[in-house]
Motif scaffolding. Structure first.
Motif, short mmCIF file in Angstrom:
data_model
loop_
_atom_site.label_atom_id
_atom_site.label_comp_id
_atom_site.label_asym_id
_atom_site.label_seq_id
_atom_site.Cartn_x
_atom_site.Cartn_y
_atom_site.Cartn_z
N ARG A 195 0.21 6.07 9.80
CA ARG A 195 1.03 4.96 9.30
C ARG A 195 0.74 3.69 10.10
O ARG A 195 0.56 2.61 9.51
CB ARG A 195 2.50 5.33 9.38
N HIS B 19 0.85 -1.19 0.00
CA HIS B 19 0.00 0.00 0.00
C HIS B 19 0.88 1.24 0.00
O HIS B 19 1.82 1.36 0.80
CB HIS B 19 -0.91 0.02 1.23
N GLU C 175 5.76 4.96 1.39
CA GLU C 175 5.39 6.35 1.62
C GLU C 175 5.82 7.20 0.43
O GLU C 175 7.01 7.23 0.07
CB GLU C 175 6.03 6.87 2.91
N LEU D 113 4.38 -1.07 3.55
CA LEU D 113 3.79 0.26 3.49
C LEU D 113 4.79 1.19 2.84
O LEU D 113 5.89 1.40 3.36
CB LEU D 113 3.44 0.74 4.90
N ARG E 35 -2.68 2.25 9.16
CA ARG E 35 -2.71 1.59 7.85
C ARG E 35 -1.96 0.26 7.88
O ARG E 35 -2.37 -0.70 7.24
CB ARG E 35 -2.16 2.52 6.78
N MET E 36 -0.89 0.21 8.64
CA MET E 36 -0.17 -1.05 8.77
C MET E 36 -1.05 -2.10 9.46
O MET E 36 -1.10 -3.26 9.04
CB MET E 36 1.12 -0.84 9.55
#
Length: 314
Positions: free
Chosen positions: A221, A192, A248, A246, A224-225
């Motif tokens: 963060r 993602h 960025e 993840l 989302r993880m």
């Protein structure tokens, strides 16, 4: 993975190389049906020729006959290699991507596997208009196969976490990716990409300091993880090796960079324009990503998607 219905568009004289055999290996291990399809392009010039000579139908009839013979020979040859596959052949006349979509619907196909190689490519990973039109307009997942036949060892499932409404679609993407991993013994990476898009606004209008931005970014963060990891809960007892990643930054930049730098063999992603699910691939961002990926790519749509090819609009 259960038995699948695979549609395999090819040119009769086309060589089935190592990369294309990846799709046939998948079908063979699932004891599936494979339809070899050739589309004869219904050129507008044929109508003009018919006005002068009346022979166009004879030309198409002869071409169809020759293509059927070649396709049947190809099917017989492949049957000797893949004893678990039930092969059939089909000829259609018309615009290639339109006829492929229509045939996929008629067959209730599970997937369309297509060779993405183009002899006139200006860059190594450039996909042709036929492939892109299929990815944009097909209700059925499209497997755009790369020319690298080294095998499938690492699969990335590109996940969008920007809206909870995408959850069912994310599960669909992961399910397909995990099925492919199971067949090839590959590892699955849920990937993602995100960034704090409102950082400039927060600094200017809400007077956020660096520490405030850092804390907010960390919270987002971490959230989302955790959501990425929760998507893998149904696969806890699976033998597939799974990871979450993840990234960025801007999706169109960081996702292709990760795929290239980590020797990913296949990417599975959702393909829907911004008019459908906001920002969820197959708008400009998705096509930018596709033209940076030299590996194989599978694109799929939500179950609610209706192809414009199968409506009265096209």
């Amino acid at each position: 993975m259960k038995s699948i219905q695979l549609l395999f568009p090819i040119v009769p004289e086309q060589t089935i190389d190592a990369s294309l055999h990846q799709a046939l290996k998948l079908a063979d291990q699932c004891s599936s049906n494979v339809t070899l399809l050739t589309v004869i392009d219904d050129l507008a010039e044929f109508k003009e020729i018919y006005r002068y000579s009346g022979t166009t139908l004879n030309i198409l009839d002869e071409a169809t006959k020759i293509y059927y013979e070649a396709l049947n020979q190809q099917a017989q040859s492949l049957k000797r290699q893949y004893g678990n596959i039930r092969f059939q052949t089909k000829i259609r006349i018309g615009v290639p991507y339109i006829e492929i979509i229509k045939e996929a619907k008629a067959l209730n196909a599970t997937m369309v596997a297509i060779d993405s190689h183009r002899a006139d490519k200006t860059i190594a990973c450039q996909r042709g208009s036929n492939t892109l039109n299929l990815m944009r307009k097909s209700e059925v997942p499209i497997w755009s196969i790369s020319t690298d036949g080294a095998g499938i060892q690492r699969v990335v499932a590109a996940i969008d976490l920007t809206n909870q409404d995408y959850q069912s679609f994310n599960h669909k993407i992961i399910a397909l990716a995990s099925d492919i991993c199971a067949v090839f013994g590959a590892e699955l990476i849920l990937c993602h990409a995100w960034r704090l898009e409102s950082e400039g606004f927060l600094r200017k209008w809400s007077q956020y300091e660096d520490i405030d931005i850092a804390l907010l970014s960390k919270s987002m963060r971490d959230d989302r993880m955790a959501r990425l990891q929760s998507l893998l809960e149904p696969y806890e007892k699976s033998t597939i090796t799974t990871h979450v990643k993840l990234l960025e930054g801007e999706t169109r930049e960081v996702l292709p960079e990760y795929v290239v730098n980590n020797n990913v063999d296949l990417v599975v992603l959702g393909s829907l324009s911004r008019e459908g699910i906001a920002g969820f691939l197959m708008g400009n961002t998705a096509e930018s990503i596709l033209n940076q990926l030299d590996c194989s790519v599978v694109t799929l749509k939500p179950d609610t998607f209706t192809s414009p090819v199968l409506s009265d609009n096209e």
